[in-house]
Write an enzyme that holds these catalytic residues in place. Structure first.
Site, PDB file in Angstrom:
ATOM      1  N   ASN A 122       1.501  12.797   8.777  1.00 10.70           N
ATOM      2  CA  ASN A 122       1.169  11.726   9.719  1.00 10.70           C
ATOM      3  C   ASN A 122      -0.188  11.929  10.392  1.00 10.70           C
ATOM      4  O   ASN A 122      -0.462  11.350  11.436  1.00 10.70           O
ATOM      5  CB  ASN A 122       2.275  11.586  10.770  1.00 10.70           C
ATOM      6  CG  ASN A 122       3.515  10.938  10.177  1.00 10.70           C
ATOM      7  OD1 ASN A 122       3.408  10.139   9.247  1.00 10.70           O
ATOM      8  ND2 ASN A 122       4.677  11.276  10.705  1.00 10.70           N
ATOM      9  N   ALA A 146      -8.743   6.853   4.963  1.00 11.38           N
ATOM     10  CA  ALA A 146      -8.754   8.312   5.002  1.00 11.38           C
ATOM     11  C   ALA A 146      -7.494   8.796   4.297  1.00 11.38           C
ATOM     12  O   ALA A 146      -6.598   8.006   4.013  1.00 11.38           O
ATOM     13  CB  ALA A 146      -8.771   8.784   6.456  1.00 11.38           C
ATOM     14  N   LYS A 170       2.583  -3.042   8.949  1.00  6.95           N
ATOM     15  CA  LYS A 170       3.673  -2.086   8.707  1.00  6.95           C
ATOM     16  C   LYS A 170       4.982  -2.789   9.054  1.00  6.95           C
ATOM     17  O   LYS A 170       5.185  -3.223  10.188  1.00  6.95           O
ATOM     18  CB  LYS A 170       3.458  -0.853   9.589  1.00  6.95           C
ATOM     19  CG  LYS A 170       4.523   0.215   9.429  1.00  6.95           C
ATOM     20  CD  LYS A 170       4.113   1.514  10.124  1.00  6.95           C
ATOM     21  CE  LYS A 170       5.235   2.529  10.101  1.00  6.95           C
ATOM     22  NZ  LYS A 170       4.896   3.779  10.787  1.00  6.95           N
ATOM     23  N   MET A 186       0.821  -1.197   0.000  1.00  3.61           N
ATOM     24  CA  MET A 186       0.000   0.000   0.000  1.00  3.61           C
ATOM     25  C   MET A 186       0.860   1.253   0.000  1.00  3.61           C
ATOM     26  O   MET A 186       0.485   2.282  -0.550  1.00  3.61           O
ATOM     27  CB  MET A 186      -0.830  -0.065   1.270  1.00  3.61           C
ATOM     28  CG  MET A 186      -1.681   1.087   1.525  1.00  3.61           C
ATOM     29  SD  MET A 186      -2.508   0.751   3.096  1.00  3.61           S
ATOM     30  CE  MET A 186      -2.694   2.415   3.602  1.00  3.61           C
ATOM     31  N   GLU A 223      -4.082  11.515   3.832  1.00  2.00           N
ATOM     32  CA  GLU A 223      -3.174  12.365   4.595  1.00  2.00           C
ATOM     33  C   GLU A 223      -3.651  13.812   4.498  1.00  2.00           C
ATOM     34  O   GLU A 223      -4.111  14.254   3.440  1.00  2.00           O
ATOM     35  CB  GLU A 223      -1.747  12.282   4.043  1.00  2.00           C
ATOM     36  CG  GLU A 223      -1.046  10.983   4.315  1.00  2.00           C
ATOM     37  CD  GLU A 223      -1.071  10.064   3.103  1.00  2.00           C
ATOM     38  OE1 GLU A 223      -2.023  10.186   2.290  1.00  2.00           O
ATOM     39  OE2 GLU A 223      -0.159   9.235   2.986  1.00  2.00           O
ATOM     40  N   HIS A 273      14.131   4.769  13.833  1.00  2.00           N
ATOM     41  CA  HIS A 273      13.933   6.176  13.499  1.00  2.00           C
ATOM     42  C   HIS A 273      15.212   6.964  13.715  1.00  2.00           C
ATOM     43  O   HIS A 273      15.940   6.724  14.647  1.00  2.00           O
ATOM     44  CB  HIS A 273      12.801   6.755  14.343  1.00  2.00           C
ATOM     45  CG  HIS A 273      11.778   7.412  13.500  1.00  2.00           C
ATOM     46  ND1 HIS A 273      11.844   8.724  13.169  1.00  2.00           N
ATOM     47  CD2 HIS A 273      10.696   6.913  12.883  1.00  2.00           C
ATOM     48  CE1 HIS A 273      10.819   9.011  12.388  1.00  2.00           C
ATOM     49  NE2 HIS A 273      10.101   7.939  12.208  1.00  2.00           N
ATOM     50  N   ASP A 299       6.825  13.379  15.715  1.00  2.00           N
ATOM     51  CA  ASP A 299       7.001  13.497  14.260  1.00  2.00           C
ATOM     52  C   ASP A 299       5.663  13.900  13.647  1.00  2.00           C
ATOM     53  O   ASP A 299       5.282  13.445  12.575  1.00  2.00           O
ATOM     54  CB  ASP A 299       7.490  12.159  13.680  1.00  2.00           C
ATOM     55  CG  ASP A 299       7.964  12.286  12.226  1.00  2.00           C
ATOM     56  OD1 ASP A 299       8.262  13.417  11.784  1.00  2.00           O
ATOM     57  OD2 ASP A 299       8.026  11.258  11.530  1.00  2.00           O
ATOM     58  N   ILE A 354      -7.129   2.438   8.172  1.00  2.00           N
ATOM     59  CA  ILE A 354      -7.944   3.653   8.236  1.00  2.00           C
ATOM     60  C   ILE A 354      -8.171   4.142   6.804  1.00  2.00           C
ATOM     61  O   ILE A 354      -7.209   4.434   6.096  1.00  2.00           O
ATOM     62  CB  ILE A 354      -7.204   4.777   9.018  1.00  2.00           C
ATOM     63  CG1 ILE A 354      -6.753   4.293  10.400  1.00  2.00           C
ATOM     64  CG2 ILE A 354      -8.049   6.030   9.096  1.00  2.00           C
ATOM     65  CD1 ILE A 354      -7.841   4.136  11.404  1.00  2.00           C
ATOM     66  N   GLU A 374      11.104   4.693   5.891  1.00  2.76           N
ATOM     67  CA  GLU A 374      11.130   4.019   7.185  1.00  2.76           C
ATOM     68  C   GLU A 374      10.393   2.685   7.190  1.00  2.76           C
ATOM     69  O   GLU A 374      10.592   1.892   8.092  1.00  2.76           O
ATOM     70  CB  GLU A 374      10.485   4.920   8.251  1.00  2.76           C
ATOM     71  CG  GLU A 374      11.073   6.317   8.342  1.00  2.76           C
ATOM     72  CD  GLU A 374      12.304   6.364   9.230  1.00  2.76           C
ATOM     73  OE1 GLU A 374      12.621   5.336   9.850  1.00  2.76           O
ATOM     74  OE2 GLU A 374      12.946   7.420   9.274  1.00  2.76           O
TER      75      GLU A 374
END
Ligand code: ATP
Ligand code: MG
Length: 282
Positions: free
Chosen positions: A223, A184, A120, A98, A186, A126, A218, A182, A103
């Site tokens: 995000n 939705a 993920k 997706m 960004e 990080h 962050d 989710i 990262e």
């Protein structure tokens, strides 16, 4: 990343070999062949052969330094973590990739328990400025150790924030976190009809998150996901605890990113000190 295609090619003994690498990667950048063959219960010769074919698939890197040793690639660590999730019955099918970023790589997946969700896979720990010192201290760690740490941090933080506007989180294994999908966009991709209202929602959400003892560290238009009926914060691997060193600085930076974005995009002006005051004490 050809995750599913490669996953199917890994046999039972190969999984044991990968397990042996995972168990020992905390102590060795390249896990010695001898340890792998012991742990996987195969001869060194057999282990070497398997490691060669895993290397051809792009799953491990074999290196001859003072000794023969092996380490995960990003694909290898991700497959290993996926296998654990499959064995636990958390993930039943993996679909398309997706998103792919610096990262992480994110895949849609299906879980009989949780429905449609995402995995993920962390690529690396990080690297924001606050971790420079830590990075130097651990400069010699293999990326896989840092990636597992990031995944753990994201999982633990999301767990703490359940019930707030963050994805529901279902599981963590290795460098993988399984969470709610989710649907939705960004914030930066959306032209908001009600920017004042959305900004207020974001500020209230930051306040609730801080109340649970967390600073995102962050936070930005990249995000935050938005839809007509709500907002969600994502991407928490670098979060810190309230009251840890410099937490207020990070909070100020998060709030400042958001306020600057709303000023730049919608000409909404808010005083950062007043907003911070409201978040901390209001
Ligand atoms: N729970 C989720 N539901 C839907 N989409 C998500 C979710 N989590 C992440 N995404 C999508 O994947 C993208 C990258 O996720 P995230 O920000 O968590 O990772 P990242 O490590 O910052 O990746 P990048 O390096 O690309 O910024 C997000 O911008 C978003 O589009
Ligand atoms: Mg992100």
């Amino acid at each position: 990343m050809k995750l599913v295609e490669v996953y199917k090619k890994i046999g039972k003994v190969s999984w044991k070999v990968l397990e042996a690498i995972f168990e020992n990667m905390w102590d060795y950048k390249f896990v010695p062949l001898q340890i792998i063959s012991n742990r996987a219960n195969v001869s060194e010769e057999k282990a070497r052969k398997i490691l060669k074919s895993l290397s051809d698939l792009g799953i491990v890197i074999n290196k001859q330094t003072e000794y023969e040793g092996s380490a995960f690639t990003f694909l290898g660590l991700s497959l290993f973590s996926l296998n654990r999730l499959v064995k636990r019955g958390i993930v039943n099918a993996v679909a398309d990739q997706m998103s792919v970023g610096k990262e992480s790589s994110i895949f849609n997946c299906y879980s009989e328990k949780f429905g449609e969700c995402i995995i993920k896979f962390y690529r690396i720990g990080h690297t924001s400025f606050k971790k420079v010192k830590e990075k130097r201290d651990y400069g010699d760690l293999h990326f896989s150790v840092l990636a597992v740490r990031s995944a753990k941090r994201e999982y633990e933080t999301l767990k703490r924030l359940q019930g707030l506007s963050v994805p529901e989180v279902y599981a963590w294994e290795g460098n993988a976190v399984v969470m709610q999908l989710i649907e939705a966009d960004e914030l930066y991709k959306v032209k908001l009809k009600n920017p004042n209202e959305v900004l207020d929602m974001i500020i209230e959400e930051i306040k609730k998150i801080v109340k649970r003892g967390v600073v995102h560290c962050d936070l930005s238009q990249f995000n935050i996901l938005v839809r007509e009926d709500g907002i969600w914060f994502i991407d928490f691997p670098q979060s810190v605890d309230v009251n840890s060193e410099s937490w207020l600085e990070y909070l100020r930076r998060d709030v400042s990113n958001v306020l600057e974005y709303f000023y730049r995009t919608y000409r909404i002006e808010k005083n950062i000190n007043e907003v911070l005051q409201h978040i901390i004490n209001g």
